[in-house]
Enzyme design. Structure first.
Site, PDB file in Angstrom:
ATOM      1  N   SER A  84     -12.609  29.250 -26.379  1.00  0.00           N
ATOM      2  CA  SER A  84     -11.184  29.318 -26.740  1.00  0.00           C
ATOM      3  C   SER A  84     -10.272  29.341 -25.507  1.00  0.00           C
ATOM      4  CB  SER A  84     -10.915  30.585 -27.561  1.00  0.00           C
ATOM      5  OG  SER A  84     -11.070  31.719 -26.731  1.00  0.00           O
ATOM      6  N   LYS A  85     -10.851  29.396 -24.311  1.00  0.00           N
ATOM      7  CA  LYS A  85     -10.037  29.622 -23.108  1.00  0.00           C
ATOM      8  C   LYS A  85      -9.275  28.351 -22.683  1.00  0.00           C
ATOM      9  CE  LYS A  85     -11.614  33.797 -22.698  1.00  0.00           C
ATOM     10  NZ  LYS A  85     -11.112  34.764 -23.641  1.00  0.00           N
TER      11      LYS A  85
END
Ligand SMILES: Cc1ncc(COP(=O)(O)O)c(C=O)c1O
Length: 426
Positions: free
Chosen positions: A198-199
């Site tokens: 998700s980064k």
């Protein structure tokens, strides 16, 4: 007929019919990079060269001499603390409002996390509270550039210098963010990144430690690969056997497949960050005038990369509890969340000092300090967790139409807030 979707009305966006674009967006470049590694037959960094290439590219992007790839952001933090020499008897100051492993990495080194409050505008660690929490046992501070907003590094550096404390930067949510033009991760003793999927840039799972300090770099490299002294005759020439053999190593290596993805993602990072910034600024323009919602604060010193669009919610203005407001947003198709729901010290791990069998490290005889994890130690973090935090889970792949729907969903709930007030009264 109610207007709000929560009460049976038509939603602004039906997510089953029109889901938001997927994140991460995996393009042909990432796929081909992985296939190339698969075909090479070398999936481990001990055999291939992709991890090395990724480290070199990441170091170059940051203008630092050393980057060491590891298996996650958590293992990056753990090894940074280990390499700095944090251990039993030490305290490490960490913010109370962050992801769990900012603090559990301290416990992994059998040291004591001491929680400092956050600044109510940036949500990053409050330097004044850091200074209040320094004791003779403090060995390091972990600063988190939360949601993509750099912490106030000059003030943190001044404290660290005055009390001779190391600084670890947790950059898990802030790849490419800048403080006064300097990339985060390059200011303290070590910068730690996560590449969880998700980064702002990702490798599925993965992490990186960057540093200018050759000793930290050397120790981190050894620790991530079992700290085997075999083949390290050179190391033994420069260090006592006591130092060399007194290292507990791990297998925290990154794979070649992850590094191949990381190399592609790094090339896209600036563009993806610019997209996040554009999206954030569109949302800010739209919600700025809404009483009861406060847009993220961007300090003058910051190049903010908006890992999350974190607002503040004022029930006093809007007249309904935050959770009900969030339920109404979600029903309209707005990706909203209350965020971290309690300060880290409310976790029984700390509060009941349960971390390990027999309460280690809290009961460790080498620990001579007195730490407390009671309610009230970080009032701002508590207020944000329990009442004010309101996150929009944005990302770089959202289109203008997606952003329009998010904004329209928010406006619609605010304009029809009386419907929510009525169910509250009913
Ligand atoms: C602030 C912060 N620190 C550390 C981590 C840990 O990273 P990882 O999930 O790669 O172990 C995360 C990831 O969620 C994070 O957001």
């Amino acid at each position: 007929m109610p207007k709000l979707a929560l009460l049976g009305g038509e939603p602004v966006r039906r997510l089953d019919e029109r889901p938001y674009p997927k994140y991460p967006s995996i393009g042909n470049e990432e796929i081909e990079a992985v296939i190339e590694v698969m075909r090479s037959g070398n999936l481990s960094s001990l055999r291939g060269h992709k991890v090395k290439e990724f480290e070199e590219a990441f170091a170059k992007y940051h203008g630092v001499p050393y980057a060491i790839a590891v298996s996650s952001g958590t293992t990056a933090l753990h090894l940074a603390l280990a390499a700095i020499g944090v251990g039993p008897g030490d305290e490490v100051i960490v913010p109370a409002y962050t992801f769990t492993s900012t603090a559990t990495s301290v416990l992994m080194q059998c040291a004591i996390p001491v929680f400092a409050d956050i600044d109510s505008r940036t949500f990053t660690i409050d330097p004044e509270d850091v200074e209040r929490k320094v004791t003779e046992h403090t060995r390091a501070i972990i600063v988190v550039h939360l949601f993509g907003c750099p912490a106030d590094m000059d003030r943190i550096k001044r404290i660290a210098e005055e009390y001779d404390i190391a600084i670890v930067e947790d950059c898990a949510q802030a790849h490419g963010a800048m403080y006064k033009g300097k990339k985060v991760g390059t200011i303290g003793d070590a910068g730690c990144f996560s590449f969880y999927q998700s980064k702002n840039m990702m490798t599925g799972e993965g992490g990186m430690i960057i540093t200018r300090d050759p000793d930290i770099a050397e120790r981190v490299s050894m620790l991530r690969n079992h700290a085997e002294i075999r083949g390290l005759k050179d190391y033994l020439k420069r260090h006592s056997p006591q130092e060399a053999f007194n290292m507990l190593g791990y297998n925290y290596r990154m794979t070649e497949l992850q590094a191949a993805i990381g190399l592609v993602q790094l090339r896209k990072l600036d563009r993806m960050n610019e997209a996040r910034r554009r999206i954030a600024s569109e949302i800010t323009k739209a919600i700025r005038e809404i009483a009861g919602l406060e847009e993220p604060y961007v300090p003058d010193y910051a190049y903010h990369v908006f890992h999350i669009y974190a607002m503040k919610y004022y029930e006093e203005e809007l007249g309904v509890p935050r959770d009900l407001f969030i339920d109404a947003l979600r029903a309209e198709g707005v990706p909203a969340s209350p965020g971290y729901e309690e300060p880290l010290y409310a976790n029984p791990l700390y509060r009941l000092r349960l971390a390990r069998k027999l309460g280690c490290p809290f009961t460790c005889p080498y620990y001579k300090g007195r730490v407390t994890y009671e309610d009230g130690i970080c009032p701002v973090a508590e207020e944000i967790c329990y009442r004010r935090g309101l996150w929009l889970l944005i990302h770089s792949e959202l289109s203008d139409d997606d952003v329009k729907d998010i904004v329209e969903g928010i406006r619609k709930v605010v304009e029809n807030i009386d419907e929510l007030k009525r169910i509250r009264q009913g």
